[in-house]
Scaffold this active site. Structure first.
Site, short mmCIF file in Angstrom:
data_model
loop_
_atom_site.label_atom_id
_atom_site.label_comp_id
_atom_site.label_asym_id
_atom_site.label_seq_id
_atom_site.Cartn_x
_atom_site.Cartn_y
_atom_site.Cartn_z
NE ARG A 111 60.08 50.55 62.75
CZ ARG A 111 59.82 50.86 64.02
NH1 ARG A 111 59.17 51.97 64.31
NH2 ARG A 111 60.17 50.04 64.96
CE LYS A 133 64.06 46.55 42.40
NZ LYS A 133 64.32 45.62 41.26
CD GLU A 175 69.73 50.21 33.86
OE1 GLU A 175 68.81 49.50 33.41
OE2 GLU A 175 70.41 49.90 34.87
CE LYS A 217 62.94 52.39 38.15
NZ LYS A 217 64.26 52.27 38.69
CD GLU A 227 61.55 43.28 41.52
OE1 GLU A 227 62.12 44.37 41.67
OE2 GLU A 227 62.14 42.23 41.33
NE ARG A 232 60.74 48.45 40.89
CZ ARG A 232 60.83 49.55 41.60
NH1 ARG A 232 59.89 49.87 42.45
NH2 ARG A 232 61.87 50.36 41.46
CG ASN A 236 65.75 42.69 37.65
OD1 ASN A 236 66.44 41.79 38.10
ND2 ASN A 236 65.65 43.87 38.26
CG HIS A 239 69.28 44.40 35.48
ND1 HIS A 239 68.80 44.94 34.30
CD2 HIS A 239 69.72 45.45 36.22
CE1 HIS A 239 68.94 46.27 34.35
NE2 HIS A 239 69.48 46.60 35.50
CG HIS A 243 72.79 42.34 38.93
ND1 HIS A 243 71.65 42.32 39.70
CD2 HIS A 243 72.93 43.63 38.52
CE1 HIS A 243 71.14 43.55 39.76
NE2 HIS A 243 71.89 44.36 39.05
CG HIS A 255 74.24 48.63 36.70
ND1 HIS A 255 73.92 47.40 37.23
CD2 HIS A 255 73.06 49.17 36.27
CE1 HIS A 255 72.61 47.21 37.14
NE2 HIS A 255 72.06 48.26 36.56
#
Ligand SMILES: NC(=O)c1ccc[n+]([C@@H]2O[C@H](COP(=O)([O-])OP(=O)(O)OC[C@H]3O[C@@H](n4cnc5c(N)ncnc54)[C@H](O)[C@@H]3O)[C@@H](O)[C@H]2O)c1
Ligand SMILES: O=C(O)C(=O)C[C@@H](O)[C@H](O)[C@H](O)COP(=O)(O)O
Ligand SMILES: [Zn+2]
Length: 354
Positions: A111, A133, A175, A217, A227, A232, A236, A239, A243, A255
């Site tokens: 964890r 992320k 980006e 960022k 998010e 946040r 995206n 994206h 994506h 990407h």
């Protein structure tokens, strides 16, 4: 060397940016370390620094195919077999695909075990290694499995970029242009006058780009690390369609390039919705061209599976029933979040595909 420190949730993240700064690692790693690196990266730079520590190594090929749950499970097993404890470290050395896998592993093993990111692509330095992320793909769904888990240290040593091909440098710029268009008009102005120096590998310019991007960022991530607050989501921009392009070309488009075209299509969408100014499309296309990024699907010279592309839009993580949450520019450098009918998104996407 520049250093940024930020508290994100209950963790302190330190980012070091500069040339030939990898030595800073020594101070932060004790106990065992699993060096997870991409094959193209010379291990000696890291191994020399950690030579008197208890180190192990796992190598990934590099590329989107690495983002698979089987890699996650293999690495977890190695950590277990070698007796890694929570205080030990995973040291991720590679591009965004590798830091995505490493972050996921670090978050689930016991964890949570210490994570150090050493991004070696521009895209990693400006975006993927920062903010916690992570994700791996599940068949046709990009980043379907993942968590939010912050690295404690990020070392962006620009010397790694010496071997990075221009094409990968350009991918990272997608980006950076994202930050400029939706949240940082000053960065937009800086990029507009810096492309020559960027392509001549002027490291003052590249360091500024990495530094400004990291600040942008972090400014978002610290407000909305999981998010959950609709903040946040700005990261995206481009994206949803980006994506869909990656998935529908079986990840043969990078990407960065997919997000570049995604930003063009989503800017068109903002204009059609009447929330983005008409000249934003020109501004986005102009900047993408300056940095040699594609602005439409034809430039990719590859067939897109249209059905799969449209289906991918409906499976976006930002979908809410028949709508999708979309961050869109409301002026250059400013954004807002809109609920957009998925059928409308699809219709604009079809037009944008040409
Ligand atoms: N988690 C996040 O916040 C986040 C943000 C942006 C992108 N991403 C993810 O990042 C991935 C893209 O990352 P990427 O563009 O870095 O791809 P990548 O990790 O596949 O690296 C691109 C290529 O460059 C090679 N490479 C890496 N470092 C090198 C170096 N120093 N010299 C020469 N070659 C080198 C790699 O082996 C690979 O072939 C995508 O999967 C995307 O979804 C994640
Ligand atoms: O850090 C974030 O948040 C981002 O969304 C950054 C994006 O550039 C990145 O590509 C991210 O992996 C997108 O993932 P998603 O699963 O949220 O779409
Ligand atoms: Zn991205």
């Amino acid at each position: 060397m520049r250093c940024i420190e930020e508290d994100i949730c209950c963790n302190r993240t330190k980012i070091f940016i500069g040339r030939n700064i990898i030595e800073v690692l020594r101070e932060y790693i004790d106990g065992k370390a699993l060096i997870l690196r991409q094959r193209v990266i010379d291990p000696n730079r890291i191994v020399n620094i950690l030579r008197d520590r208890n180190i192990y190594e796992v190598v990934l090929d590099g590329g989107e195919r690495d983002k698979d749950i089987s890699n996650v499970m293999n690495i977890v097993r190695i950590l277990y077999e070698k007796g890694f404890q929570r205080r030990d470290h995973i040291v991720a050395v590679g591009g965004g695909t590798l830091t995505d896998v490493a972050g996921f592993v670090a978050s689930i093993y016991l964890r949570g075990i210490n994570l150090v990111n050493i991004p070696t692509t521009l895209l990693g330095m400006v975006d993927a290694a920062i903010g916690g992320k992570n994700g791996v793909n599940l068949g046709d769904m990009k980043n379907a499995l993942g968590t939010f888990y912050q690295p404690s240290i990020i070392v962006s040593d620009l010397e790694f970029l010496d071997t990075l091909p221009d094409e990968e440098m350009v991918n990272g710029m997608a980006e950076v242009i994202k930050y400029a268009v939706v949240m940082d008009r000053e960065l937009y102005t800086f990029l507009k006058k810096s492309y020559d120096r960027f392509f001549n590998r002027d490291y003052d310019v590249i360091e500024d780009i990495v530094y400004r991007s990291a600040i942008d960022k972090l400014s978002i991530v610290k407000q909305d690390p999981y998010e959950l607050k609709g903040i946040r989501s700005v990261l995206n921009f481009g994206h949803t369609i980006g994506h869909a392009i990656e998935v529908s070309t079986k990840f043969s488009i990078s990407h960065g390039k997919a997000v570049a075209i995604g930003m063009v299509c989503e800017s068109m969408l903002g204009i059609e919705l009447g929330v983005s100014p008409k000249d934003i499309l020109e501004e986005v296309i102009h900047m993408l061209k300056l940095y040699r990024l594609p602005t439409n699907v034809k430039e990719l010279g590859i067939d897109i599976d249209r059905d799969l592309a449209l289906y991918a839009v409906t499976r976006d993580k930002k979908s809410r029933g028949a709508e999708i949450l979309m961050p869109l520019p409301v002026e250059l450098g400013k954004w807002d979040l809109f609920r957009v009918d998925i059928e409308f998104v699809k219709s604009v996407f079809i037009k944008c595909l040409g």
